[in-house]
Write a protein that holds these residues in place. Structure first.
Motif, short mmCIF file in Angstrom:
data_model
loop_
_atom_site.label_atom_id
_atom_site.label_comp_id
_atom_site.label_asym_id
_atom_site.label_seq_id
_atom_site.Cartn_x
_atom_site.Cartn_y
_atom_site.Cartn_z
N MET A 1 0.86 -1.17 0.00
CA MET A 1 0.00 0.00 0.00
C MET A 1 0.90 1.23 0.00
SD MET A 1 -2.90 1.15 2.82
CE MET A 1 -3.81 -0.35 2.64
N ASP A 2 0.64 2.15 -0.91
CA ASP A 2 1.45 3.36 -0.95
C ASP A 2 1.02 4.32 0.16
OD1 ASP A 2 -0.92 4.41 -1.94
OD2 ASP A 2 0.01 5.39 -3.64
N ARG A 3 1.86 5.32 0.39
CA ARG A 3 1.64 6.24 1.50
C ARG A 3 0.30 6.96 1.40
NH1 ARG A 3 2.65 11.60 2.19
NH2 ARG A 3 3.13 12.27 4.29
N GLN A 4 -0.02 7.50 0.23
CA GLN A 4 -1.27 8.25 0.08
C GLN A 4 -2.50 7.37 0.32
OE1 GLN A 4 -1.63 11.51 -0.13
NE2 GLN A 4 -3.84 11.25 -0.03
N ASN A 5 -2.46 6.18 -0.22
CA ASN A 5 -3.58 5.24 -0.03
C ASN A 5 -3.71 4.89 1.45
OD1 ASN A 5 -5.67 3.53 -0.60
ND2 ASN A 5 -4.38 1.88 -1.35
N THR B 1 -6.97 5.66 3.79
CA THR B 1 -7.63 4.56 4.50
C THR B 1 -7.68 4.83 6.00
OG1 THR B 1 -6.93 2.99 2.81
CG2 THR B 1 -7.54 2.08 4.96
N ALA B 2 -6.56 5.29 6.56
CA ALA B 2 -6.52 5.58 8.00
C ALA B 2 -7.53 6.67 8.36
CB ALA B 2 -5.11 6.00 8.42
N ALA B 3 -7.57 7.73 7.56
CA ALA B 3 -8.52 8.82 7.84
C ALA B 3 -9.95 8.31 7.77
CB ALA B 3 -8.30 9.96 6.85
N ARG B 4 -10.25 7.51 6.76
CA ARG B 4 -11.60 6.96 6.60
C ARG B 4 -11.97 6.09 7.81
NH1 ARG B 4 -11.08 6.02 1.70
NH2 ARG B 4 -9.96 4.06 1.88
N GLU B 5 -11.05 5.25 8.26
CA GLU B 5 -11.31 4.38 9.41
C GLU B 5 -11.53 5.20 10.69
OE1 GLU B 5 -11.75 1.02 9.84
OE2 GLU B 5 -11.88 0.99 7.66
N VAL B 6 -10.69 6.20 10.90
CA VAL B 6 -10.84 7.03 12.11
C VAL B 6 -12.19 7.75 12.09
CG1 VAL B 6 -9.96 9.03 13.36
CG2 VAL B 6 -8.37 7.30 12.51
N LEU B 7 -12.55 8.32 10.94
CA LEU B 7 -13.82 9.03 10.86
C LEU B 7 -15.01 8.09 11.04
CD1 LEU B 7 -13.04 11.47 7.93
CD2 LEU B 7 -13.33 12.05 10.34
N ALA B 8 -14.89 6.89 10.53
CA ALA B 8 -16.00 5.93 10.60
C ALA B 8 -16.13 5.28 11.97
CB ALA B 8 -15.83 4.87 9.53
N GLY C 1 5.23 5.95 6.22
CA GLY C 1 5.94 7.23 6.27
C GLY C 1 5.06 8.43 6.53
N ALA C 2 3.78 8.22 6.76
CA ALA C 2 2.88 9.33 7.05
C ALA C 2 3.08 9.81 8.48
CB ALA C 2 1.43 8.89 6.85
N ASP D 1 -0.41 14.37 8.66
CA ASP D 1 -0.90 13.96 7.33
C ASP D 1 -2.28 13.34 7.43
OD1 ASP D 1 1.57 14.68 6.15
OD2 ASP D 1 2.38 12.65 6.42
N ILE D 2 -2.47 12.48 8.42
CA ILE D 2 -3.75 11.80 8.60
C ILE D 2 -4.83 12.80 9.02
CG2 ILE D 2 -4.97 10.00 9.90
CD1 ILE D 2 -2.13 8.60 10.06
N ALA D 3 -4.48 13.72 9.91
CA ALA D 3 -5.44 14.74 10.34
C ALA D 3 -5.86 15.62 9.16
CB ALA D 3 -4.84 15.59 11.45
N ALA D 4 -4.91 15.98 8.30
CA ALA D 4 -5.23 16.80 7.13
C ALA D 4 -6.16 16.04 6.18
CB ALA D 4 -3.95 17.21 6.41
N GLU D 5 -5.91 14.76 6.01
CA GLU D 5 -6.78 13.96 5.15
C GLU D 5 -8.17 13.82 5.76
OE1 GLU D 5 -8.30 11.64 2.08
OE2 GLU D 5 -6.60 13.02 2.15
N MET D 6 -8.26 13.71 7.07
CA MET D 6 -9.56 13.64 7.73
C MET D 6 -10.34 14.93 7.46
SD MET D 6 -8.42 11.86 11.31
CE MET D 6 -9.93 12.26 12.16
N ARG D 7 -9.65 16.09 7.57
CA ARG D 7 -10.33 17.36 7.27
C ARG D 7 -10.79 17.39 5.82
NH1 ARG D 7 -6.30 19.03 10.70
NH2 ARG D 7 -4.90 19.65 9.02
#
Length: 56
Positions: free
Chosen positions: A1-5, A9-16, A40-41, A45-51
């Motif tokens: 799994m690449d970093r962006q993916n 995924t992490a952001a989606r799981e946390v939000l869900a 490497g995130a 990075d994850i918080a920004a993706e969640m936003r």
């Protein structure tokens, strides 16, 4: 799994499944976060993706 993916995924799981009202098994969230961090995130990075996913 690449970093962006992994970050998406992490952001989606946390939000869900995350947050104080979550009544689900936290292992999926922790695994997704771990995969993103291993890729490497950062937590920022994850918080920004969640936003981004929330439309903020």
């Amino acid at each position: 799994m690449d970093r962006q993916n992994a970050v998406e995924t992490a952001a989606r799981e946390v939000l869900a499944h995350g947050g104080p009202e979550a009544r689900t098994d936290a292992r999926d969230v922790v695994a997704a976060m771990g995969a993103a961090l291993d890729a490497g995130a950062t937590h920022a990075d994850i918080a920004a993706e969640m936003r981004r996913q929330r439309g903020e």
